[in-house]
Design an enzyme around this catalytic site. Sequence first.
Site, PDB file in Angstrom:
ATOM      1  N   GLY A   8       0.838  -1.199   0.000  1.00 30.99           N
ATOM      2  CA  GLY A   8       0.000   0.000   0.000  1.00 30.99           C
ATOM      3  C   GLY A   8       0.866   1.239   0.000  1.00 30.99           C
ATOM      4  N   GLY A  10       0.101   4.454  -0.440  1.00 28.54           N
ATOM      5  CA  GLY A  10      -0.647   5.696  -0.336  1.00 28.54           C
ATOM      6  C   GLY A  10       0.155   6.645   0.538  1.00 28.54           C
ATOM      7  CB  ALA A  11      -0.922   9.322   2.846  1.00 29.99           C
ATOM      8  N   GLY A  13       2.060   4.519   3.594  1.00 34.30           N
ATOM      9  CA  GLY A  13       3.058   3.588   3.065  1.00 34.30           C
ATOM     10  C   GLY A  13       4.224   4.332   2.428  1.00 34.30           C
ATOM     11  CG  ASN A  98      -5.824   5.919  12.316  1.00 32.48           C
ATOM     12  OD1 ASN A  98      -5.171   6.141  13.339  1.00 32.48           O
ATOM     13  ND2 ASN A  98      -5.861   6.762  11.300  1.00 32.48           N
ATOM     14  CB  ALA A 124       1.365  11.970   4.941  1.00 30.18           C
ATOM     15  CE  LYS A 175      -3.906   9.105  14.828  1.00 27.32           C
ATOM     16  NZ  LYS A 175      -3.330   8.330  13.778  1.00 27.32           N
ATOM     17  CG  ASN A 179      -8.449   8.479  14.176  1.00 26.72           C
ATOM     18  OD1 ASN A 179      -7.862   7.423  14.298  1.00 26.72           O
ATOM     19  ND2 ASN A 179      -7.886   9.533  13.614  1.00 26.72           N
ATOM     20  CB  SER A 244      -7.244  10.120   6.310  1.00 29.52           C
ATOM     21  OG  SER A 244      -7.741   9.408   7.405  1.00 29.52           O
TER      22      SER A 244
END
Length: 291
Positions: A8, A10-11, A13, A98, A124, A175, A179, A244
Site C-alpha cells: 500500500g 498511499g500516504a 506507506g 488506525n 501526509a 488515537k 479520530n 483522511s
Amino acid sequence: MAKIAVIGLGAIGSVTAAALEQTGQHQLFLCTRRPLAGLQVETPAGVITVQGSNLTEPSQAAPVDWVVIATKAYDAESTATWFAGLCGAQTRGAVLQNGVEHRERFSPWLAAERLLPVIIDCPAEKRSDGSVLQRAWARMAVEQTPLGQQFASLFHGSGAITELTSDFTTAAWKKLCLNAQGALSAITKLPNRVIAVPGMEAIALDMVQECAAVGRAAGAAIEEEFPAQVIAGAKAAAPEGVNSMLADRLAGRQMEIDARNGAIVRFGQRLGVPTPLNAMAAALLQAVQNA
Ligand SMILES: NC(=O)c1ccc[n+]([C@@H]2O[C@H](COP(=O)([O-])OP(=O)(O)OC[C@H]3O[C@@H](n4cnc5c(N)ncnc54)[C@H](OP(=O)(O)O)[C@@H]3O)[C@@H](O)[C@H]2O)c1
C-alpha cells in the site's frame, strides 16, 4: 540491512518507505496494484526518492524480513493476498493503521507473535501515484517488546520517531479518541474549521468522551482531562486541514467507518458503555457512502 516489503503506497506507506530509504540500510519492495513509475516523498528534510523494486502481483513476491502493511483497514482481505509470497517462517508484520483491532484484523493470516500493531501519527497526503506530501515527521508508537524494538531499529537514521510504550492499549485508544470527532468533518464535508461551527464543539467533545469511556472499559488509562485536550488540539489545527476520512469522502473512496466510529460502537456494546453519538456518526457516514 533488512528486506522490507511495504504493502500500500498511499500516504502512510509512502512516508514509511521514504523513512526506510532515508536510513540507507534496507532493500525495499513496493507492493502496489498498479505499476509505480517512481516514488517521491516531499519530507520536512526535502524530497526523498525511494529506490525499491515495484511488485504488482503477489506471484512476484519472495520472503522478506518485514512486511509493512499500510493499506486501509477495510482492505485487509486483499492485502492478505500478498502474504503467501512475502511471508516465510521468520517474516514479521507491522500493521500501520488506525483503530484498535490491528491483531484481530490480520489474525486469520499472520501469527500473533510475529504481528506488531503500530499507531502512526503523520500529516501526509497522496497527491498522485508516486507523489506524496509529508507535512511533519512520522511519530509511531509500538509495544515495548523485542518485536517492537526490532521494528524501531529499522528506522534508526531516519526522521521518523518511534516510541516504545508499555501501554499500547492506551496509545491506540487515545488515537481513536482523536479520530472519533474527525467524523464530523466527513459528515459535513467541512475541513478542520468544522469545530468552530456553532454547537459542533460540544458534539465533538461528547463523541470523544464516549470513546474515552469505552477505551477505559477496554483497559486504556485515559485521563479525565484528555477529551478536552483533544478538542483544544482540534481547535488549534489548521482551519483548512483535511483529515483522511474527509479526504476519502471527497475523493469518492470508501471511508474507514467500521475501524473508527464503528469500533467505538461495537466495543461499547460489548462492554456496556453507551455510544449514541458515535453510532449516529457511523450510521450517517454509512448512509452517505452507500448513496
Ligand atoms: N493519511 C494520514 O495522514 C494518516 C495518518 C495516520 C494514520 N493513517 C492510517 O494509515 C492507514 C493507511 O492510510 P493512508 O492515508 O495511507 O491510505 P491511502 O492513502 O488510501 O493508501 C492506501 C493504499 O493502499 C493501497 N492498497 C489497497 N489494497 C491494496 C492491495 N491489496 N495491494 C496493494 N496496495 C493496496 C491503495 O492502492 P489503490 O490506489 O490501488 O487503491 C492505496 O494506495 C489507514 O488505516 C489510515 O487511517 C493515515
